[in-house]
Design a protein around this motif. Structure first.
Motif, PDB file in Angstrom:
ATOM      1  N   ILE A 189       3.282  15.276   7.607  1.00  0.00           N
ATOM      2  CA  ILE A 189       2.729  14.103   6.936  1.00  0.00           C
ATOM      3  C   ILE A 189       3.887  13.395   6.248  1.00  0.00           C
ATOM      4  O   ILE A 189       4.661  14.017   5.504  1.00  0.00           O
ATOM      5  CB  ILE A 189       1.658  14.500   5.898  1.00  0.00           C
ATOM      6  N   LEU A 190       4.021  12.111   6.525  1.00  0.00           N
ATOM      7  CA  LEU A 190       5.034  11.286   5.875  1.00  0.00           C
ATOM      8  C   LEU A 190       4.333  10.355   4.893  1.00  0.00           C
ATOM      9  O   LEU A 190       3.233   9.878   5.164  1.00  0.00           O
ATOM     10  CB  LEU A 190       5.803  10.453   6.897  1.00  0.00           C
ATOM     11  N   LYS A 191       4.982  10.080   3.775  1.00  0.00           N
ATOM     12  CA  LYS A 191       4.441   9.157   2.787  1.00  0.00           C
ATOM     13  C   LYS A 191       5.351   7.933   2.729  1.00  0.00           C
ATOM     14  O   LYS A 191       6.522   8.025   2.372  1.00  0.00           O
ATOM     15  CB  LYS A 191       4.357   9.825   1.419  1.00  0.00           C
ATOM     16  N   ALA A 196       0.831  -1.210   0.000  1.00  0.00           N
ATOM     17  CA  ALA A 196       0.000   0.000   0.000  1.00  0.00           C
ATOM     18  C   ALA A 196       0.867   1.263   0.000  1.00  0.00           C
ATOM     19  O   ALA A 196       2.011   1.251   0.444  1.00  0.00           O
ATOM     20  CB  ALA A 196      -0.902   0.017   1.234  1.00  0.00           C
ATOM     21  N   THR A 197       0.291   2.343  -0.495  1.00  0.00           N
ATOM     22  CA  THR A 197       0.870   3.667  -0.317  1.00  0.00           C
ATOM     23  C   THR A 197       0.218   4.229   0.939  1.00  0.00           C
ATOM     24  O   THR A 197      -1.010   4.210   1.064  1.00  0.00           O
ATOM     25  CB  THR A 197       0.552   4.565  -1.527  1.00  0.00           C
ATOM     26  N   VAL A 198       1.019   4.695   1.884  1.00  0.00           N
ATOM     27  CA  VAL A 198       0.492   5.086   3.193  1.00  0.00           C
ATOM     28  C   VAL A 198       0.892   6.515   3.544  1.00  0.00           C
ATOM     29  O   VAL A 198       2.073   6.863   3.503  1.00  0.00           O
ATOM     30  CB  VAL A 198       0.992   4.133   4.307  1.00  0.00           C
ATOM     31  N   TYR A 199      -0.111   7.318   3.886  1.00  0.00           N
ATOM     32  CA  TYR A 199       0.138   8.645   4.449  1.00  0.00           C
ATOM     33  C   TYR A 199       0.047   8.523   5.959  1.00  0.00           C
ATOM     34  O   TYR A 199      -0.969   8.076   6.494  1.00  0.00           O
ATOM     35  CB  TYR A 199      -0.902   9.651   3.960  1.00  0.00           C
ATOM     36  N   SER A 200       1.103   8.899   6.633  1.00  0.00           N
ATOM     37  CA  SER A 200       1.144   8.884   8.084  1.00  0.00           C
ATOM     38  C   SER A 200       1.033  10.338   8.548  1.00  0.00           C
ATOM     39  O   SER A 200       1.954  11.141   8.346  1.00  0.00           O
ATOM     40  CB  SER A 200       2.452   8.253   8.556  1.00  0.00           C
ATOM     41  N   ILE A 201      -0.106  10.661   9.144  1.00  0.00           N
ATOM     42  CA  ILE A 201      -0.464  12.049   9.422  1.00  0.00           C
ATOM     43  C   ILE A 201      -0.352  12.317  10.922  1.00  0.00           C
ATOM     44  O   ILE A 201      -0.960  11.615  11.738  1.00  0.00           O
ATOM     45  CB  ILE A 201      -1.905  12.321   8.945  1.00  0.00           C
ATOM     46  N   ASP A 202       0.416  13.340  11.251  1.00  0.00           N
ATOM     47  CA  ASP A 202       0.560  13.741  12.645  1.00  0.00           C
ATOM     48  C   ASP A 202       0.334  15.247  12.737  1.00  0.00           C
ATOM     49  O   ASP A 202       0.186  15.917  11.717  1.00  0.00           O
ATOM     50  CB  ASP A 202       1.950  13.360  13.156  1.00  0.00           C
ATOM     51  N   VAL A 203       0.341  15.786  13.922  1.00  0.00           N
ATOM     52  CA  VAL A 203       0.046  17.198  14.137  1.00  0.00           C
ATOM     53  C   VAL A 203       0.986  18.095  13.328  1.00  0.00           C
ATOM     54  O   VAL A 203       0.554  19.070  12.727  1.00  0.00           O
ATOM     55  CB  VAL A 203       0.141  17.551  15.641  1.00  0.00           C
ATOM     56  N   ASN A 204       2.263  17.746  13.280  1.00  0.00           N
ATOM     57  CA  ASN A 204       3.261  18.628  12.681  1.00  0.00           C
ATOM     58  C   ASN A 204       3.695  18.266  11.264  1.00  0.00           C
ATOM     59  O   ASN A 204       4.382  19.058  10.624  1.00  0.00           O
ATOM     60  CB  ASN A 204       4.508  18.678  13.571  1.00  0.00           C
ATOM     61  N   CYS A 215       6.102  15.020   3.276  1.00  0.00           N
ATOM     62  CA  CYS A 215       5.286  15.697   2.270  1.00  0.00           C
ATOM     63  C   CYS A 215       5.346  17.209   2.455  1.00  0.00           C
ATOM     64  O   CYS A 215       5.512  17.705   3.579  1.00  0.00           O
ATOM     65  CB  CYS A 215       3.838  15.231   2.367  1.00  0.00           C
ATOM     66  N   ASN A 216       5.173  17.926   1.373  1.00  0.00           N
ATOM     67  CA  ASN A 216       5.133  19.383   1.391  1.00  0.00           C
ATOM     68  C   ASN A 216       3.795  19.816   2.011  1.00  0.00           C
ATOM     69  O   ASN A 216       2.739  19.489   1.477  1.00  0.00           O
ATOM     70  CB  ASN A 216       5.255  19.920  -0.035  1.00  0.00           C
ATOM     71  N   PRO A 217       3.814  20.554   3.114  1.00  0.00           N
ATOM     72  CA  PRO A 217       2.565  20.945   3.782  1.00  0.00           C
ATOM     73  C   PRO A 217       1.690  21.889   2.961  1.00  0.00           C
ATOM     74  O   PRO A 217       0.506  22.041   3.245  1.00  0.00           O
ATOM     75  CB  PRO A 217       3.026  21.606   5.079  1.00  0.00           C
ATOM     76  N   ASP A 218       2.257  22.515   1.922  1.00  0.00           N
ATOM     77  CA  ASP A 218       1.462  23.397   1.064  1.00  0.00           C
ATOM     78  C   ASP A 218       0.611  22.612   0.074  1.00  0.00           C
ATOM     79  O   ASP A 218      -0.408  23.102  -0.400  1.00  0.00           O
ATOM     80  CB  ASP A 218       2.375  24.362   0.294  1.00  0.00           C
TER      81      ASP A 218
END
Length: 166
Positions: free
Chosen positions: A62-64, A52-60, A74-77
């Motif tokens: 996002i990692l892919k 799978a392709t996974v986005y790991s999302i946290d407060v500060n 990931c670029n926050p913009d």
């Protein structure tokens, strides 16, 4: 009669099966909201290893996590919680606070949504009335948490073994 070697072989094979790529996950994009070391990060690694392709999302941030083993911030913009949810077939939320509510308007049609938090990260009433297309699995139990913690330990052992082989 209990035989240590046969039990080990069964557990080792099951562990290998859990971490081997398969076609079912290769077409999946998963968002995991809360990158904890107990649930979020180990689950992201395991699902990426499955294909799978996974986005790991946290407060500060996002990692892919990509199936080829690559990981990037990931670029926050351009990559936000909203864009990750829109792209995902599966969303796992485990935010350990009463204040967080997943924005349902960004969840894609037909998505499977799983809440592993002890708190309701999803407004169930709104989900059931406004988004009947979403498959919802509410608050999984303590056994699931124990399995996730076991996965974390297995990942740690595997990392230690790789380090020792180098």
């Amino acid at each position: 009669e209990y035989h240590m070697s046969s039990d080990y072989n069964i557990n080792h094979r099951t562990y290998k099966d859990l971490h081997s790529p398969n076609e079912e996950w290769q077409s999946q994009t998963v968002s995991i909201v809360n990158r904890s070391e107990i649930m979020g990060r180990p689950l992201a690694v395991m699902l990426a290893r499955k294909g799978a392709t996974v986005y790991s999302i946290d407060v500060n941030s996002i990692l892919k996590f990509q199936p080829n083993g690559r990981l990037h911030r990931c670029n926050p913009d351009t990559t936000t919680l909203a864009t990750c949810l829109e792209e995902s077939n599966v969303v796992v939320t485990g935010v350990p606070t009463m204040d967080f509510q997943l924005p349902l308007s960004n969840i894609g049609q037909g998505t499977t949504l799983i809440n592993v938090s002890e708190f309701p990260n999803v407004c169930e009433e709104m989900l059931l009335t406004e988004r009947p297309d979403v498959k919802y699995i509410p608050q999984v139990g303590k056994v699931t948490v124990a399995v996730l913690e076991n996965n974390l330990m297995n990942l740690k052992l595997e990392a230690d073994q790789r380090r020792n082989q180098q």
